[in-house]
Each structure stands twice: as C-alpha cells, then as structure tokens.
Scaffold this active site. Sequence first.
Site, PDB file in Angstrom:
ATOM      1  N   LYS A  48       0.972  -1.218   0.024  1.00  0.00           N
ATOM      2  CA  LYS A  48       0.049   0.006  -0.035  1.00  0.00           C
ATOM      3  C   LYS A  48       0.729   1.256  -0.015  1.00  0.00           C
ATOM      4  O   LYS A  48       1.749   1.634   0.801  1.00  0.00           O
ATOM      5  CB  LYS A  48      -1.080  -0.010   1.390  1.00  0.00           C
ATOM      6  CG  LYS A  48      -1.771   1.111   1.201  1.00  0.00           C
ATOM      7  CD  LYS A  48      -2.680   1.391   2.355  1.00  0.00           C
ATOM      8  CE  LYS A  48      -2.151   1.963   3.534  1.00  0.00           C
ATOM      9  NZ  LYS A  48      -2.102   3.387   3.539  1.00  0.00           N
ATOM     10  N   ASP A  75      -3.327   4.583  -2.301  1.00  0.00           N
ATOM     11  CA  ASP A  75      -3.992   5.196  -1.052  1.00  0.00           C
ATOM     12  C   ASP A  75      -4.058   6.526  -1.333  1.00  0.00           C
ATOM     13  O   ASP A  75      -3.533   7.366  -0.670  1.00  0.00           O
ATOM     14  CB  ASP A  75      -3.499   4.841   0.124  1.00  0.00           C
ATOM     15  CG  ASP A  75      -4.582   5.168   1.399  1.00  0.00           C
ATOM     16  OD1 ASP A  75      -5.504   5.293   0.753  1.00  0.00           O
ATOM     17  OD2 ASP A  75      -4.045   4.782   2.345  1.00  0.00           O
ATOM     18  N   LYS A  77      -6.974   8.493  -1.909  1.00  0.00           N
ATOM     19  CA  LYS A  77      -8.365   9.220  -1.139  1.00  0.00           C
ATOM     20  C   LYS A  77      -8.485  10.414  -2.094  1.00  0.00           C
ATOM     21  O   LYS A  77      -8.695  11.384  -1.531  1.00  0.00           O
ATOM     22  CB  LYS A  77      -7.929   9.691   0.262  1.00  0.00           C
ATOM     23  CG  LYS A  77      -7.589   8.334   1.212  1.00  0.00           C
ATOM     24  CD  LYS A  77      -7.661   8.921   2.760  1.00  0.00           C
ATOM     25  CE  LYS A  77      -7.301   7.678   3.435  1.00  0.00           C
ATOM     26  NZ  LYS A  77      -5.888   7.002   3.318  1.00  0.00           N
ATOM     27  N   ASP A  80     -12.508  15.331  -5.454  1.00  0.00           N
ATOM     28  CA  ASP A  80     -12.455  16.381  -6.138  1.00  0.00           C
ATOM     29  C   ASP A  80     -13.714  16.462  -7.003  1.00  0.00           C
ATOM     30  O   ASP A  80     -14.560  15.582  -6.953  1.00  0.00           O
ATOM     31  CB  ASP A  80     -11.189  16.641  -6.938  1.00  0.00           C
ATOM     32  CG  ASP A  80     -10.868  18.004  -7.372  1.00  0.00           C
ATOM     33  OD1 ASP A  80     -11.731  18.894  -7.740  1.00  0.00           O
ATOM     34  OD2 ASP A  80      -9.703  18.279  -7.074  1.00  0.00           O
ATOM     35  N   ILE A  81     -13.911  17.303  -8.087  1.00  0.00           N
ATOM     36  CA  ILE A  81     -15.098  17.295  -9.059  1.00  0.00           C
ATOM     37  C   ILE A  81     -15.058  16.149  -9.843  1.00  0.00           C
ATOM     38  O   ILE A  81     -13.902  15.679 -10.337  1.00  0.00           O
ATOM     39  CB  ILE A  81     -15.259  18.534  -9.800  1.00  0.00           C
ATOM     40  CG1 ILE A  81     -14.011  18.924 -10.744  1.00  0.00           C
ATOM     41  CG2 ILE A  81     -15.529  19.645  -8.690  1.00  0.00           C
ATOM     42  CD1 ILE A  81     -14.228  20.030 -11.686  1.00  0.00           C
ATOM     43  N   PRO A  82     -15.963  15.608 -10.382  1.00  0.00           N
ATOM     44  CA  PRO A  82     -15.970  14.114 -11.184  1.00  0.00           C
ATOM     45  C   PRO A  82     -14.970  14.373 -12.178  1.00  0.00           C
ATOM     46  O   PRO A  82     -14.137  13.388 -12.657  1.00  0.00           O
ATOM     47  CB  PRO A  82     -17.514  14.204 -11.613  1.00  0.00           C
ATOM     48  CG  PRO A  82     -18.142  14.720 -10.660  1.00  0.00           C
ATOM     49  CD  PRO A  82     -17.564  15.909 -10.037  1.00  0.00           C
ATOM     50  N   THR A  84     -12.209  16.069 -12.715  1.00  0.00           N
ATOM     51  CA  THR A  84     -10.948  16.006 -12.374  1.00  0.00           C
ATOM     52  C   THR A  84     -10.456  14.759 -11.735  1.00  0.00           C
ATOM     53  O   THR A  84      -9.417  14.251 -12.122  1.00  0.00           O
ATOM     54  CB  THR A  84     -10.427  17.175 -11.142  1.00  0.00           C
ATOM     55  OG1 THR A  84     -10.965  18.362 -11.604  1.00  0.00           O
ATOM     56  CG2 THR A  84      -9.174  17.211 -10.711  1.00  0.00           C
ATOM     57  N   THR A 132     -11.584   7.480  10.305  1.00  0.00           N
ATOM     58  CA  THR A 132     -11.592   6.785  11.614  1.00  0.00           C
ATOM     59  C   THR A 132     -11.156   8.057  12.740  1.00  0.00           C
ATOM     60  O   THR A 132     -11.193   7.767  13.748  1.00  0.00           O
ATOM     61  CB  THR A 132     -10.858   5.710  11.929  1.00  0.00           C
ATOM     62  OG1 THR A 132      -9.721   5.577  11.175  1.00  0.00           O
ATOM     63  CG2 THR A 132     -11.645   4.398  11.234  1.00  0.00           C
ATOM     64  N   GLN A 202      -2.964   2.604  17.136  1.00  0.00           N
ATOM     65  CA  GLN A 202      -4.192   2.064  16.863  1.00  0.00           C
ATOM     66  C   GLN A 202      -4.902   1.895  18.235  1.00  0.00           C
ATOM     67  O   GLN A 202      -4.547   1.361  19.108  1.00  0.00           O
ATOM     68  CB  GLN A 202      -4.035   0.987  16.069  1.00  0.00           C
ATOM     69  CG  GLN A 202      -3.497   1.267  14.645  1.00  0.00           C
ATOM     70  CD  GLN A 202      -4.267   1.867  13.776  1.00  0.00           C
ATOM     71  OE1 GLN A 202      -5.558   2.144  13.875  1.00  0.00           O
ATOM     72  NE2 GLN A 202      -3.985   1.880  12.467  1.00  0.00           N
ATOM     73  N   ARG A 223       3.260  -0.876  10.574  1.00  0.00           N
ATOM     74  CA  ARG A 223       4.435  -1.007  11.569  1.00  0.00           C
ATOM     75  C   ARG A 223       4.590  -2.195  12.001  1.00  0.00           C
ATOM     76  O   ARG A 223       5.718  -2.473  12.333  1.00  0.00           O
ATOM     77  CB  ARG A 223       3.910   0.066  12.623  1.00  0.00           C
ATOM     78  CG  ARG A 223       4.232   1.472  12.188  1.00  0.00           C
ATOM     79  CD  ARG A 223       3.710   2.646  12.996  1.00  0.00           C
ATOM     80  NE  ARG A 223       2.047   2.429  12.845  1.00  0.00           N
ATOM     81  CZ  ARG A 223       1.377   3.366  13.604  1.00  0.00           C
ATOM     82  NH1 ARG A 223       1.763   4.352  14.405  1.00  0.00           N
ATOM     83  NH2 ARG A 223       0.036   3.311  13.475  1.00  0.00           N
TER      84      ARG A 223
HETATM   85  O1  C5P Z   1       1.111   0.860  11.095  1.00  0.00           O
HETATM   86  P1  C5P Z   1      -0.284   0.741  10.931  1.00  0.00           P
HETATM   87  O2  C5P Z   1      -0.809  -0.894  10.993  1.00  0.00           O
HETATM   88  O3  C5P Z   1      -1.121   1.160  12.142  1.00  0.00           O
HETATM   89  O4  C5P Z   1      -0.806   1.319   9.543  1.00  0.00           O
HETATM   90  C1  C5P Z   1      -2.187   1.380   9.040  1.00  0.00           C
HETATM   91  C2  C5P Z   1      -2.286   2.034   7.688  1.00  0.00           C
HETATM   92  O5  C5P Z   1      -3.745   2.245   7.426  1.00  0.00           O
HETATM   93  C3  C5P Z   1      -1.682   3.420   7.575  1.00  0.00           C
HETATM   94  O6  C5P Z   1      -1.313   3.637   6.149  1.00  0.00           O
HETATM   95  C4  C5P Z   1      -2.821   4.321   7.963  1.00  0.00           C
HETATM   96  O7  C5P Z   1      -2.673   5.641   7.329  1.00  0.00           O
HETATM   97  C5  C5P Z   1      -4.129   3.747   7.250  1.00  0.00           C
HETATM   98  N1  C5P Z   1      -5.210   3.768   8.020  1.00  0.00           N
HETATM   99  C6  C5P Z   1      -5.583   3.599   9.060  1.00  0.00           C
HETATM  100  N2  C5P Z   1      -6.982   3.855   9.541  1.00  0.00           N
HETATM  101  C7  C5P Z   1      -7.861   4.323   8.977  1.00  0.00           C
HETATM  102  C8  C5P Z   1      -7.577   4.300   7.432  1.00  0.00           C
HETATM  103  C9  C5P Z   1      -6.242   4.194   6.900  1.00  0.00           C
HETATM  104  O8  C5P Z   1      -4.820   3.411  10.178  1.00  0.00           O
HETATM  105  N3  C5P Z   1      -9.145   4.502   9.281  1.00  0.00           N
END
Ligand code: C5P
Length: 240
Positions: A48, A75, A77, A80-82, A84, A132, A202, A223
């Site tokens: 990713k 990733d 994300k 923007d407007i459709p 673009t 989140t 997390q 991580r």
């Molecule tokens: O290191 P870790 O396992 O926490 O990484 C999680 C990945 O998922 C990171 O790239 C983070 O930006 C992404 N992410 C997240 N929570 C979300 C959406 C994406 O941790 N709700």
Amino acid sequence: MNSIEKPIHSRENLQALNEKVMVALDINTTEKALELAEQLEKSGCWLKVGLELYALSGLSLINKFKEMGFNIFLDMKLHDIPTTVEKTLKVLTASGVDMINVHCSGGYEMMARAAEVCHKADKRIIGVTVLTSMSGDELSAIGVQGSAEEQVLKLAKLAQNAGLDGVVASAQEAKALRQACGKEFLLVTPGIRPSWSEKNDQVRILTPQMALEAGSSYLVVGRPITLNDDPRKALENLWR
Ligand code: C5P
C-alpha cells in the site's frame, strides 16, 4: 521489538493468506521503501503506497514495485469534482497500480465516473467512507447527522450503487458492512494487530484472524511489519 515465534501454517496456506495482506509503506525515503519491498518480494503480499511515499517517489516507484511482482494499492483518497477525478484516474490507471481509492463523500457522480475509468483499465476502485480520525463531534460540525456507523453504512451503499468494488473500513465495521453490502463487496481494513505486536497509536484493533472472520477481504498492516527487525518473518507470523 517483540519476539515472534514460528509460523503455524503450511507454505501454500501462507501464500494464500499473504495475498490478503496489504503492507502499508508509510516510509519517508525511496531507498528504505525499496529495501523493504526487496525483503517482502515473492511473499504474495500487496504493497500500500500512501500520499507521503507517492509525493516522494511518484509512479516510477510504483512501476518498479510492479516489476518486482507486487500488487499495489495506491491510497490516494481522491476527492474532487468528477471531471478532475476522472482525468487523474486516467493517468494513474496507466501505471502498475492495481487498486486506487476515492472519498465517497465526493458523491455518486464522481464515484460512478471513477468506477468507469478504473474498470476500463481493469483496476479495482474502492471508497473511503468516514475517516476513523473523525469524532462524533467533528462529524456533526461538518453537518453529518446520525452516528459514524450509520454514515459509514450509508456511504458504503452509495459507493456500491455507483459501481465501486468496495470500501476501506475499520475491521470493527466489517461485519455490519458485509451484511449490508453482500459477499462480493471488498472490505479493506486497517487497524490490524497480531497478538505479539505493539498497538502503536491504533485503538480499536483486531487480530488478522479476527478481521478475516469478521469479513475483511484485505488487511492493511503497517508498523507490525515495517518496523520489525525481520519484516518477512513478521509477515509470516501474522497468523499465529
Ligand atoms: O502501521 P499501521 O498498521 O497502524 O498502519 C495502518 C495504515 O492504514 C496506515 O497507512 C494508515 O494511514 C492507514 N489507515 C488507518 N486507519 C484508517 C484508514 C487508514 O490506520 N481508518
């Protein structure tokens, strides 16, 4: 770093499980990202690539990862407007990327046009529902009525109707989303921590096994793998 023990799964099983793992390369140099990719080569896992690494290295690194045999989730994300979003996706889908995402809050028309471009190029496109990091108060400050979970389900249904292949969601939401959107809809879930790993920042986490049981299609793991002294072994030990 926590110590990790021997994997409990057979080689073939492990390859199939690894194909459900997207390793989040939240890494701030191209060299370190390539080094990590070399350690994970031929394991079957996805990579990713997020905004930071994309800003540093662009599509040339993604094409390099593709040559190494990885599937790649970019990733981005997009929001923007459709027109673009459509034009940007035409550029991105001409690369080695396999999956890209857009914000569902960009609306039906934007998602429908994104889906058309991506599917024409035989790439997957998924949606981001509610970040989140947004608290209930923050959501109501931007005009969202109802709970975060209601908003997630509402946006996921809209994404599905617009032709998106799935959504990024917390593994904690996977069960409700699976029920609402059916078994083919892709659920890409971060917040995954094997029992031997540190939680880092997390909060609401599930183990890889629990996330699969809850209905996740792909597990985003950063991580626990990228900061481990032996990333390859950490990947293999997600399942014990
Ligand atoms: O290191 P870790 O396992 O926490 O990484 C999680 C990945 O998922 C990171 O790239 C983070 O930006 C992404 N992410 C997240 N929570 C979300 C959406 C994406 O941790 N709700």
